[in-house]
Design an enzyme around this catalytic site. Structure first.
Site, PDB file in Angstrom:
ATOM      1  N   GLU A  19      32.639  51.045  34.496  1.00  0.00           N
ATOM      2  CA  GLU A  19      33.435  50.000  35.157  1.00  0.00           C
ATOM      3  C   GLU A  19      34.896  50.407  35.301  1.00  0.00           C
ATOM      4  OE1 GLU A  19      32.744  46.124  33.493  1.00  0.00           O
ATOM      5  OE2 GLU A  19      30.599  46.266  33.804  1.00  0.00           O
ATOM      6  N   LYS A  75      26.378  35.691  36.834  1.00  0.00           N
ATOM      7  CA  LYS A  75      26.144  36.866  37.665  1.00  0.00           C
ATOM      8  C   LYS A  75      25.070  36.467  38.670  1.00  0.00           C
ATOM      9  CE  LYS A  75      26.896  40.340  34.005  1.00  0.00           C
ATOM     10  NZ  LYS A  75      26.199  41.057  32.904  1.00  0.00           N
TER      11      LYS A  75
END
Ligand code: PGA
Ligand code: ZN
Length: 436
Positions: A207, A340
């Site tokens: 990330e 999500k």
């Protein structure tokens, strides 16, 4: 025929930020409106998530999504043909019904979400408004408080440390752009401190965060505090710390949490909570995600009783599932939900979870996945749905900056007229006076 009826759907296999195949999809409407979207993909996926469809053949080591793309442009396209894209709920219900399984594993949650998002974008395009406005249903947009990855471990950094994410939360920043400045400085400051200590910092984790090999998980907290100070900011006052323990990832079959980076230190749920209580006493921690395993309901209730004066966030624990969140609310497990969209498969289902949380005083954090794309629709959703917080990884790597840049663009375009959630997004009725 209305102008916003779904007429044509194309879908293809593209790549995500880890070089793994992902589904891309374009939806076209009768009046010419169009939207296209790629879906993200996780690495530390929860057991209860909606299921991606992967080809399992020799291409891309079995990770191909050609069948999912075919499903999107055939069965799913047929199921939504002629439906009004402005009515996202009906579109999403038709997608879910076409699959027919609870986890969308037959046609693939990746195929379903690609159509769901592309249809929402096409609806916005047809109305000539940005996505955040078309999903807001008349509500004012709210710029979210960002949660920014600084140091990665776990499944995102070759398990260099056990805990998956150490993040900066710019609680003292007064605007969204100032918040991004604070966290970018902390990212740079932490890299500088690590480099001086002899750590390699050129390679980044999935990330965009740093992935140093450290002797203990606590050492990562020391590094982030040092990084905040190096940035000329005050730990706790300007920048707090969030931790994504992702505890399921190091839960062994005998129910013990095993910290491999600390010489296979073995802890039961109570021991892990004790450890987290200690961290909270020594570091400015404002949020703890997945403190315990995804099915450790007892541990979660205990953790909430002992640590619930700060944000306790369920990711693998709630998996963006209204039923699991409802149970959590009832037994008082956690006080916030990570959302999500690809954990559940459609935008309507993700929104339902957000509304359920908000109605019950649980905080909401909209989140990207470790495998992302250049798309920025997540940023618009955070703004239009007023989630209050967003988590998309580091302040570097384009699949991450695509989301920050979208929010910076909107802040700049709307000027002083758009509200910024700031640190108030962390305050919570369940702990600030009003019971859930
Ligand atoms: P994932 O990680 O996308 O690999 O699941 C993100 C998170 O755990 O928050
Ligand atoms: Zn997580």
């Amino acid at each position: 025929m209305i102008d916003t009826a779904i007429t044509t759907i194309t879908a293809w296999e593209g790549l995500d930020s880890r070089g793994k195949p992902t589904v891309g999809c374009e939806v076209q409407l009768s009046g010419g409106g169009r939207g296209h979207a790629y879906v993200p993909s996780g690495a530390s996926t929860g057991r209860h998530e909606a299921r991606e469809l992967r080809d399992g053949d020799s291409r891309y080591d079995g990770q191909g999504v050609q069948q999912a793309a075919i499903n999107a442009r055939t069965v799913l396209a047929e199921a939504v043909h002629g439906l009004d894209a402005l009515d996202g709920k009906t579109v999403d219900e038709a997608l879910r019904a076409a699959d027919g399984t609870p986890d969308l594993g037959r046609l693939g949650a990746n195929a379903v979400l690609a159509v769901s998002v592309a249809a929402a974008l096409a609806a916005a395009d047809a109305q000539r408004v940005p996505l955040y406005q078309s999903v807001a249903a008349g509500a004012d947009p709210l710029l979210p408080l960002p949660m920014v990855n600084i140091i990665s471990g776990g499944a995102h950094a070759g398990r260099s440390i056990d805990v998956q994410d150490f993040l900066a939360v710019p609680v003292g920043a007064g605007t969204f752009s100032e918040a991004i400045d604070y966290t970018a400085r902390v990212r740079r400051g932490t890299a500088e401190v690590l480099r001086e200590m002899g750590h390699a910092i050129a390679l980044v984790a999935d990330e965009g965060g740093l992935g140093p090999v450290l002797p203990t998980n606590r050492a990562a907290l020391d590094m982030v505090v040092a990084g905040i100070e190096r940035a000329g900011l005050r730990p706790g006052t300007d920048v707090g710390i969030a931790v994504d323990v992702a505890a399921t990832q190091f839960l062994s079959s005998d129910g013990r949490y095993v910290l491999a980076a600390e010489g296979d230190r073995r802890l039961n749920a109570e021991g892990l909570i004790d450890e987290l209580v200690q961290w909270c006493a020594h570091y400015p921690i404002v949020s703890i995600e997945d403190a315990l395993g995804e099915d450790d309901w007892e541990g979660w209730v205990e953790a909430t009783a002992r640590l619930g004066d700060r944000q306790l966030l369920g990711d693998d624990f709630f998996v963006t599932d209204a039923e699991r969140l409802g149970r959590g609310i009832k037994v008082r497990a956690a006080n916030a939900v990570l959302v999500k969209p690809n954990q559940t498969g459609t935008l309507s289902d993700a929104l339902a979870v957000i509304r359920l949380a908000q109605e019950n005083g649980y905080r909401t954090v909209l989140s990207a996945r470790s495998g992302e794309t250049e798309d920025s629709w997540l940023a618009d959703l955070a703004l239009g749905w007023r989630t209050g917080q967003i988590k998309v990884g580091s302040t570097m790597r384009s699949e991450r900056t695509a989301k920050w840049n979208r929010l910076l663009q909107i802040e700049s375009q709307l000027g002083g007229t758009v509200e910024y959630a700031g640190a108030s997004a962390l305050s919570c009725p369940t702990i600030d006076g009003v019971p859930a």
